[in-house]
Design a protein around this motif. Structure first.
Motif, PDB file in Angstrom:
ATOM      1  N   MET A 251       0.812  -1.000   0.040  1.00  0.00           N
ATOM      2  CA  MET A 251       0.080  -0.103   0.027  1.00  0.00           C
ATOM      3  C   MET A 251       0.935   1.270  -0.117  1.00  0.00           C
ATOM      4  N   LYS A 252       0.414   2.285  -0.597  1.00  0.00           N
ATOM      5  CA  LYS A 252       0.970   3.456  -0.599  1.00  0.00           C
ATOM      6  C   LYS A 252       0.255   4.608  -0.051  1.00  0.00           C
ATOM      7  N   TYR A 253       0.793   5.543   0.957  1.00  0.00           N
ATOM      8  CA  TYR A 253       0.142   6.543   1.749  1.00  0.00           C
ATOM      9  C   TYR A 253      -0.293   7.459   0.732  1.00  0.00           C
ATOM     10  N   SER A 254      -1.616   7.836   0.514  1.00  0.00           N
ATOM     11  CA  SER A 254      -2.158   8.814  -0.281  1.00  0.00           C
ATOM     12  C   SER A 254      -2.300  10.174   0.738  1.00  0.00           C
ATOM     13  N   GLY A 255      -2.616  10.242   1.936  1.00  0.00           N
ATOM     14  CA  GLY A 255      -2.702  11.235   2.516  1.00  0.00           C
ATOM     15  C   GLY A 255      -4.002  11.838   2.811  1.00  0.00           C
ATOM     16  N   ILE A 256      -5.034  10.822   1.879  1.00  0.00           N
ATOM     17  CA  ILE A 256      -6.594  11.361   2.185  1.00  0.00           C
ATOM     18  C   ILE A 256      -7.092  10.546   3.367  1.00  0.00           C
ATOM     19  N   GLY A 257      -8.157  11.238   3.824  1.00  0.00           N
ATOM     20  CA  GLY A 257      -8.505  10.531   5.154  1.00  0.00           C
ATOM     21  C   GLY A 257     -10.272  11.132   5.067  1.00  0.00           C
ATOM     22  N   GLY A 258     -11.147  10.497   6.116  1.00  0.00           N
ATOM     23  CA  GLY A 258     -12.380  11.109   6.154  1.00  0.00           C
ATOM     24  C   GLY A 258     -13.153  10.357   7.494  1.00  0.00           C
ATOM     25  N   GLN A 259     -14.490  10.486   7.367  1.00  0.00           N
ATOM     26  CA  GLN A 259     -15.473  10.058   8.233  1.00  0.00           C
ATOM     27  C   GLN A 259     -16.487   9.791   7.584  1.00  0.00           C
ATOM     28  N   ALA A 260     -17.487   9.098   8.233  1.00  0.00           N
ATOM     29  CA  ALA A 260     -18.757   8.925   7.853  1.00  0.00           C
ATOM     30  C   ALA A 260     -19.953   9.802   8.360  1.00  0.00           C
ATOM     31  N   VAL A 261     -20.879  10.264   7.515  1.00  0.00           N
ATOM     32  CA  VAL A 261     -21.831  11.286   8.333  1.00  0.00           C
ATOM     33  C   VAL A 261     -23.024  10.749   7.821  1.00  0.00           C
ATOM     34  N   MET A 262     -24.242  11.281   8.052  1.00  0.00           N
ATOM     35  CA  MET A 262     -25.659  10.826   7.929  1.00  0.00           C
ATOM     36  C   MET A 262     -25.688  10.428   6.461  1.00  0.00           C
ATOM     37  N   GLU A 263     -26.104   9.280   6.229  1.00  0.00           N
ATOM     38  CA  GLU A 263     -26.233   8.678   4.724  1.00  0.00           C
ATOM     39  C   GLU A 263     -25.208   9.309   3.746  1.00  0.00           C
ATOM     40  N   GLY A 264     -23.905   9.431   4.345  1.00  0.00           N
ATOM     41  CA  GLY A 264     -22.897   9.973   3.310  1.00  0.00           C
ATOM     42  C   GLY A 264     -21.408   9.988   3.783  1.00  0.00           C
ATOM     43  N   VAL A 265     -20.485  10.253   3.068  1.00  0.00           N
ATOM     44  CA  VAL A 265     -19.003  10.094   3.345  1.00  0.00           C
ATOM     45  C   VAL A 265     -18.415  11.363   3.251  1.00  0.00           C
ATOM     46  N   MET A 266     -17.383  11.877   4.182  1.00  0.00           N
ATOM     47  CA  MET A 266     -16.559  13.243   4.160  1.00  0.00           C
ATOM     48  C   MET A 266     -15.208  12.646   3.966  1.00  0.00           C
ATOM     49  N   MET A 267     -14.684  13.248   2.792  1.00  0.00           N
ATOM     50  CA  MET A 267     -13.147  12.803   2.608  1.00  0.00           C
ATOM     51  C   MET A 267     -12.541  14.177   2.596  1.00  0.00           C
ATOM     52  N   ARG A 268     -11.203  14.007   2.956  1.00  0.00           N
ATOM     53  CA  ARG A 268     -10.477  15.273   3.206  1.00  0.00           C
ATOM     54  C   ARG A 268      -8.981  14.886   2.431  1.00  0.00           C
ATOM     55  N   ASN A 269      -8.496  16.108   1.914  1.00  0.00           N
ATOM     56  CA  ASN A 269      -7.254  15.965   1.366  1.00  0.00           C
ATOM     57  C   ASN A 269      -6.543  17.097   1.204  1.00  0.00           C
ATOM     58  N   GLY A 270      -5.537  17.220   2.238  1.00  0.00           N
ATOM     59  CA  GLY A 270      -4.815  18.463   2.272  1.00  0.00           C
ATOM     60  C   GLY A 270      -5.766  19.701   2.863  1.00  0.00           C
ATOM     61  N   ASP A 271      -6.052  20.804   2.400  1.00  0.00           N
ATOM     62  CA  ASP A 271      -6.758  22.064   3.011  1.00  0.00           C
ATOM     63  C   ASP A 271      -8.283  21.944   2.184  1.00  0.00           C
ATOM     64  N   LYS A 272      -8.485  20.747   1.485  1.00  0.00           N
ATOM     65  CA  LYS A 272      -9.842  20.713   0.944  1.00  0.00           C
ATOM     66  C   LYS A 272     -10.698  19.431   1.424  1.00  0.00           C
ATOM     67  N   TYR A 273     -11.732  19.527   1.660  1.00  0.00           N
ATOM     68  CA  TYR A 273     -12.623  18.368   2.116  1.00  0.00           C
ATOM     69  C   TYR A 273     -14.007  18.593   1.345  1.00  0.00           C
ATOM     70  N   ALA A 274     -14.621  17.272   0.913  1.00  0.00           N
ATOM     71  CA  ALA A 274     -16.036  17.072   0.315  1.00  0.00           C
ATOM     72  C   ALA A 274     -16.849  16.339   1.167  1.00  0.00           C
ATOM     73  N   VAL A 275     -18.161  16.593   1.272  1.00  0.00           N
ATOM     74  CA  VAL A 275     -18.991  15.752   1.557  1.00  0.00           C
ATOM     75  C   VAL A 275     -20.160  15.310   0.928  1.00  0.00           C
ATOM     76  N   ALA A 276     -19.967  13.958   0.344  1.00  0.00           N
ATOM     77  CA  ALA A 276     -21.074  13.425  -0.617  1.00  0.00           C
ATOM     78  C   ALA A 276     -22.262  12.748   0.396  1.00  0.00           C
ATOM     79  N   VAL A 277     -23.511  13.098  -0.103  1.00  0.00           N
ATOM     80  CA  VAL A 277     -24.711  12.557   0.799  1.00  0.00           C
ATOM     81  C   VAL A 277     -25.502  11.985  -0.275  1.00  0.00           C
ATOM     82  N   ARG A 278     -26.208  10.699   0.314  1.00  0.00           N
ATOM     83  CA  ARG A 278     -27.391  10.018  -0.439  1.00  0.00           C
ATOM     84  C   ARG A 278     -28.644  10.718   0.012  1.00  0.00           C
ATOM     85  N   LYS A 279     -29.259  11.685  -0.807  1.00  0.00           N
ATOM     86  CA  LYS A 279     -30.214  12.374  -0.391  1.00  0.00           C
ATOM     87  C   LYS A 279     -31.774  11.367  -0.450  1.00  0.00           C
ATOM     88  N   PRO A 280     -32.821  11.866   0.127  1.00  0.00           N
ATOM     89  CA  PRO A 280     -33.706  11.005   0.244  1.00  0.00           C
ATOM     90  C   PRO A 280     -34.622  10.617  -1.231  1.00  0.00           C
TER      91      PRO A 280
END
Length: 312
Positions: free
Chosen positions: A1-30
């Motif tokens: 495996m190769k360290y990518s630097g990305i990390g994240g967490q689970a949120v309500m019906e979604g996933v947050m991913m962070r890379n450096g000084d930027k993060y994104a939240v993807a959510v599956r809406k109703p």
């Protein structure tokens, strides 16, 4: 495996991913559509992010703030019918509502932090004080206190994992891990490849918390004040230091793969069996959307192709 630097967490019906000084939240809406929100964070290259131990404290606080805000953002898609329709508000009303929501977020973060300190640090401490009647040394009592703390945490996780909403969040937690593992093993980020990837990861927040508890066992053994309130105060004051040390270990574990690091990572990986569950394909799609919003995995894999064996 190769360290990518990305990390994240689970949120309500979604996933947050962070890379450096930027993060994104993807959510599956109703309505089953995936929505992705990308934001920038504060500068992570300042001096506080470069000093060992201190950078762990800063990263921990930063993660708490971003984690809570993204969790509230995801929850906004599932608000009750009686909640305010923001589309009908004026600009001034929106600013007031945003200010109110930030205040509520700060209050929630404070209350959650106090409750966590009470349940996982103060409660084991006062229970262990009862052992003084048996004439045990303070080091032994502190060791028992640490074991109680770990037992309470595991029991807490086991209880909440039975709640339906928490189960789904833990499944999204699995989607987050599996997406990162897919990228870091050099496989194209597709639903099929993510599904094949392991759901366990050494940089997981669950592992971080568990390492905090383990390190606290040994640190607290050296606090030998006679006054119980002073002893408790020292424990609370040392939490940031312990968090900083734990961060350094998790950081090391994420970058290196050897027998020593892997052996120390095993307790946290074992605990992930309770907090990281297998996701379904819809959840994996959400995780992929979150990764691709902040990370060019194709470029990463092309630049590091000599590091990959494609063995999961």
């Amino acid at each position: 495996m190769k360290y990518s630097g990305i990390g994240g967490q689970a949120v309500m019906e979604g996933v947050m991913m962070r890379n450096g000084d930027k993060y994104a939240v993807a959510v599956r809406k109703p309505d089953k559509e995936i929505t992705v929100d990308v934001k920038n964070t504060r500068d992570i290259n300042n001096i506080w992010h470069k000093i060992p131990i201190i950078r762990g404290v800063v990263a921990f606080i930063d993660s708490l703030v971003i984690g809570l805000s993204t969790l509230m953002y995801s929850a906004s898609f599932f608000e009750d019918e009686d909640s305010v329709d923001k589309s009908t508000l004026s600009e001034e009303e929106l600013k007031k509502l945003e200010k109110k929501e930030k205040a509520e977020m700060g209050g929630t973060l404070f209350v959650s932090f106090v409750l966590a300190l009470g349940i996982f640090f103060a409660l084991p401490y006062f229970i262990a004080l009862g052992l003084n009647r048996f004439g045990l040394s303070q080091a032994v009592i502190a060791f028992v206190e640490g074991l109680l703390r770990i037992a309470i945490f595991i029991a807490y996780v086991m209880v909440i994992s039975q709640m339906e909403d928490i189960k789904r969040t833990f499944m999204y937690h699995g989607a987050e891990h599996k997406c990162i593992n897919c990228v870091e093993t050099g496989l194209p980020l597709t639903v099929e490849n993510v599904r094949r990837s392991t759901r366990f990861h050494k940089r997981c927040g669950t592992s971080f918390i568990f390492i905090v508890f383990i390190i606290s066992v040994f640190v607290f053994m050296f606090i030998t004040f006679d006054n119980m309130w002073l002893k408790l105060l020292c424990r609370l004051l040392l939490i940031p230091v312990i968090a900083g040390i734990s961060y350094e270990f998790i950081r090391l574990a994420g970058r290196y793969d050897n027998a020593i690091v892997n052996s120390f990572s095993k307790p946290g990986l074992w605990l992930q069996k309770l907090t990281v569950m297998e996701p379904d394909d819809d959840m994996i799609e959400v995780g992929i959307a979150s990764v691709e919003a902040v990370f060019d995995w194709k470029d990463f894999q092309e630049k590091n192709k000599e590091c990959f064996s494609n063995d999961i």
